[in-house]
Design a protein around this motif. Structure first.
Motif, PDB file in Angstrom:
ATOM      1  N   GLU A 135     -28.353 -69.601   2.141  1.00  0.00           N
ATOM      2  CA  GLU A 135     -27.673 -70.080   3.335  1.00  0.00           C
ATOM      3  C   GLU A 135     -28.448 -69.685   4.590  1.00  0.00           C
ATOM      4  O   GLU A 135     -28.561 -70.464   5.537  1.00  0.00           O
ATOM      5  N   TRP A 136     -28.970 -68.447   4.581  1.00  0.00           N
ATOM      6  CA  TRP A 136     -29.844 -67.961   5.648  1.00  0.00           C
ATOM      7  C   TRP A 136     -31.154 -67.529   5.025  1.00  0.00           C
ATOM      8  O   TRP A 136     -31.160 -66.851   3.990  1.00  0.00           O
ATOM      9  N   LEU A 137     -32.248 -67.878   5.670  1.00  0.00           N
ATOM     10  CA  LEU A 137     -33.555 -67.417   5.210  1.00  0.00           C
ATOM     11  C   LEU A 137     -33.906 -66.162   5.997  1.00  0.00           C
ATOM     12  O   LEU A 137     -34.276 -66.227   7.173  1.00  0.00           O
ATOM     13  N   LEU A 138     -33.770 -65.011   5.327  1.00  0.00           N
ATOM     14  CA  LEU A 138     -34.032 -63.728   5.958  1.00  0.00           C
ATOM     15  C   LEU A 138     -35.400 -63.207   5.548  1.00  0.00           C
ATOM     16  O   LEU A 138     -35.751 -63.213   4.359  1.00  0.00           O
ATOM     17  N   GLY A 139     -36.159 -62.751   6.535  1.00  0.00           N
ATOM     18  CA  GLY A 139     -37.463 -62.157   6.266  1.00  0.00           C
ATOM     19  C   GLY A 139     -37.649 -60.896   7.075  1.00  0.00           C
ATOM     20  O   GLY A 139     -36.775 -60.488   7.855  1.00  0.00           O
ATOM     21  N   TRP A 140     -38.810 -60.289   6.887  1.00  0.00           N
ATOM     22  CA  TRP A 140     -39.055 -58.993   7.505  1.00  0.00           C
ATOM     23  C   TRP A 140     -40.556 -58.762   7.653  1.00  0.00           C
ATOM     24  O   TRP A 140     -41.344 -59.256   6.859  1.00  0.00           O
ATOM     25  N   GLY A 141     -40.951 -58.018   8.722  1.00  0.00           N
ATOM     26  CA  GLY A 141     -42.292 -57.467   8.734  1.00  0.00           C
ATOM     27  C   GLY A 141     -43.240 -57.872   9.838  1.00  0.00           C
ATOM     28  O   GLY A 141     -44.334 -57.325   9.938  1.00  0.00           O
ATOM     29  N   HIS A 142     -42.875 -58.813  10.706  1.00  0.00           N
ATOM     30  CA  HIS A 142     -43.836 -59.261  11.708  1.00  0.00           C
ATOM     31  C   HIS A 142     -44.013 -58.231  12.816  1.00  0.00           C
ATOM     32  O   HIS A 142     -43.257 -57.273  12.951  1.00  0.00           O
ATOM     33  N   SER A 143     -45.030 -58.458  13.628  1.00  0.00           N
ATOM     34  CA  SER A 143     -45.311 -57.606  14.784  1.00  0.00           C
ATOM     35  C   SER A 143     -44.721 -58.224  16.049  1.00  0.00           C
ATOM     36  O   SER A 143     -44.857 -59.430  16.298  1.00  0.00           O
ATOM     37  N   LEU A 168     -34.101 -66.147  10.198  1.00  0.00           N
ATOM     38  CA  LEU A 168     -34.025 -64.911  10.973  1.00  0.00           C
ATOM     39  C   LEU A 168     -34.974 -63.898  10.348  1.00  0.00           C
ATOM     40  O   LEU A 168     -34.889 -63.614   9.150  1.00  0.00           O
ATOM     41  N   ILE A 169     -35.867 -63.354  11.171  1.00  0.00           N
ATOM     42  CA  ILE A 169     -36.895 -62.438  10.676  1.00  0.00           C
ATOM     43  C   ILE A 169     -36.830 -61.142  11.484  1.00  0.00           C
ATOM     44  O   ILE A 169     -36.844 -61.167  12.718  1.00  0.00           O
ATOM     45  N   MET A 170     -36.772 -60.024  10.769  1.00  0.00           N
ATOM     46  CA  MET A 170     -36.705 -58.708  11.405  1.00  0.00           C
ATOM     47  C   MET A 170     -38.105 -58.154  11.607  1.00  0.00           C
ATOM     48  O   MET A 170     -38.924 -58.165  10.694  1.00  0.00           O
TER      49      MET A 170
END
Length: 561
Positions: A135-143, A168-170
């Motif tokens: 439902e949501w594409l969650l990611g992680w790790g960018h600068s 949404l990317i953290m």
């Protein structure tokens, strides 16, 4: 030490170390284990070193020489020859995010070293295609800086990938997020939405949103996305059980503080389930997250209702985690003076406050009497000063509060930690905390503020109680990387003994279990680790290569390399 030697020692060494020729060796026949031929560093000032340790059940009943151990052990004792290996108390990591680090709710990871944000698109597109039902594409790790340096709006870059599915990317420190238009739409965020407390919706020069959500602005959106469902809970549970707890055991970590237990996401219930099902292989104190935008009266009442401090349980809910400020590289740490750059064009430019001094003081006043200790994030010198002020205003002798991160501390505030019995919790496992990187913040706050970043030596010289922790998964989980950095980061370096103390007995103090663990003494519980090399004899720059050969919790082996 090869793993097989432990088992062989249990079978063979019993005969060689005891003159009873009629005795047979069997672990089942005896609840007494003799660990001998070791170099045991006890962290007990009255008896720093020993050769042998006798464990009966979950308790230490003897610490001393091999000869003494042999003389007092019972005839059916199982002998474990450690072949000269170094033994330490179990490691305490009192600031980490183990559920978040292990969660299977995040579906892809970006490379924080990537400087061209356009190069992220293939990874995001692939994640979108292989997760068609998410439902949501969650990611992680960018600068964060990769987004700032982009030639076009970060929002437009994600919208080129999809405007129909929310993305949404953290950011790699978790202090900002990157969203597409669909994500903002579902959250009800538009260009006229007021900034939440402790957060900022970044905008372009024309006032339109650029897709970057700073600090609590992003946290609030993620809270909405991860509102607990059977799937999100199971993803957190399975990730922690099958990955996170394994990593803790492998790194010799026997006690932890979850530094951000999101009770609205049912994180506390996941911990409880692990314990109830017999899968919790670490002593844990949960730091219930204080949500900045919540009504204080209702939130405090909820926090009080969740308090749990069963002395017979591995799991205790007896800490509160709140943020005073943000982080330095996003210019959200609370500083005494304005930043030299202005990313946000806000009326003030000296950082954010999630919780101001008076709110922190109020939470201390109401929650300390329940039994809670506060674990307060403060990085900037103003945030640290205001937090110390709040503790001085409302704290009592009952509290064991601590401030974590402590990157930029006023010289005038160093002595206040000991005066107020506030523990200084620092993280030096990350390379960015090493002195060769301090000048990287000169352009943000000036070189006069970057001479003693994370001043662990200065804090100890001011008689502060120091703990060292990982902030996993922001930094390396391996405690020996942290120890190596701690002893080599001249001019703010400390001794190896001080570093070990910071990872053991001092951590036990902030977890209110120093009478049970944190040092190896008769009458304490048998939490200890066996190392593959002698960290007291090798070059300091090799300490980080240390591996744990054996982890023992409550007298039971929970990991063997």
């Amino acid at each position: 030490m090869k793993p097989i030697l432990i088992l062989l020692s249990l079978i063979l060494s019993n005969t060689s170390c005891n003159n009873d020729d009629n005795k047979t060796t069997s672990i089942v026949q005896s609840d007494q284990k003799v660990y001998y031929n070791a170099k045991i560093y006890t962290v007990n000032t009255s008896q720093k070193w020993a050769e042998a340790m006798i464990i009966e059940g979950k308790n230490i009943t003897f610490i001393g020489s091999d000869i003494e151990a042999k003389n007092i052990a019972n005839k059916n004792a199982a002998y474990i020859n450690l072949e000269g290996a170094v033994v330490l108390p179990g490691i305490h990591d009192v600031h980490m995010h183990p559920l978040e680090a292990s969660s299977e709710n995040f579906l892809f990871i970006l490379n924080e070293e990537e400087t061209n944000v356009e190069n992220y698109t293939s990874t995001i597109q692939n994640a979108l295609s292989v997760n068609p039902d998410a439902e949501w594409l969650l990611g992680w790790g960018h600068s964060f800086y990769a987004l700032l340096d982009a030639e076009r709006s970060p929002l437009a870059i994600l919208d080129d990938i999809s405007t129909t599915r929310p993305i949404l990317i953290m950011e790699q420190t978790s202090h900002s997020f990157w969203a597409n238009s669909k994500a903002l739409e579902l959250a009800g965020i538009h260009e006229n939405t007021p900034n939440p407390v402790g957060g900022i919706y970044m905008k372009e020069e024309d006032g339109s949103l650029n897709g970057i959500l700073i600090d609590n602005a992003g946290n609030e959106l993620l809270d909405m996305v991860l509102s607990p469902t059977q799937k999100t809970i199971e993803n957190d549970y399975q990730g922690f059980k099958n990955y996170g707890l394994v990593e803790l055991r492998k790194n010799g970590i026997t006690s932890v503080c979850d530094a951000r237990t999101y009770w609205k996401r049912d994180h506390h219930l996941i911990w409880k389930r692990l314990e109830e099902e017999g899968n919790l292989t670490v002593r844990a104190n949960l730091g219930l997250w204080a949500y900045p935008s919540e009504n204080d009266a209702s939130q405090i009442a909820t926090l009080q209702s969740l308090y749990s401090n069963d002395p017979n349980s591995f799991l205790k809910i007896n800490q509160i985690k709140l943020y005073s400020d943000g982080i330095i590289h996003q210019t959200t740490s609370a500083m005494e003076e304005d930043y030299l750059v202005n990313f946000f064009k806000e009326p003030t430019n000296n950082g954010l406050s999630y919780f101001n001094k008076n709110r922190i003081a109020d939470y201390i006043n109401q929650l300390e009497t329940t039994g809670f200790d506060l674990h307060i994030h403060a990085i900037g010198n103003r945030g640290i000063r205001e937090t110390l002020d709040a503790i001085e205003q409302s704290g009592t002798a009952r509290g064991r509060h601590r401030i974590t991160h402590l990157e930029f501390v006023n010289e005038s505030d160093l002595a206040r930690f000991a005066q107020l019995n506030v523990t200084a919790d620092c993280q030096v496992a990350g390379d960015f905390t090493n002195p060769e990187h301090w000048s990287e913040n000169d352009e943000l706050i000036g070189s006069s503020n970057t001479q003693k970043v994370v001043p662990i030596k200065s804090l100890i010289q001011a008689n502060a109680r120091l703990t060292l922790s990982s902030d996993w998964d922001v930094s390396n989980l391996n405690p020996f990387v942290g120890m190596q950095h701690a002893v080599t980061r001249v001019p703010e370096n400390i001794s190896l003994e001080e570093a070990i103390k910071a990872y053991t007995i001092n951590g036990a103090y902030v977890m209110r279990q120093e009478d049970k663990v944190g040092s190896l003494e008769v009458g304490k519980l048998a939490d200890f680790i066996v190392l593959n090399q002698d960290i007291f004899e090798i070059e300091p720059n090799a300490i980080g290569q240390t591996r744990v050969d054996l982890t023992v919790l409550n007298g039971e082996i929970i990991y063997e390399r």
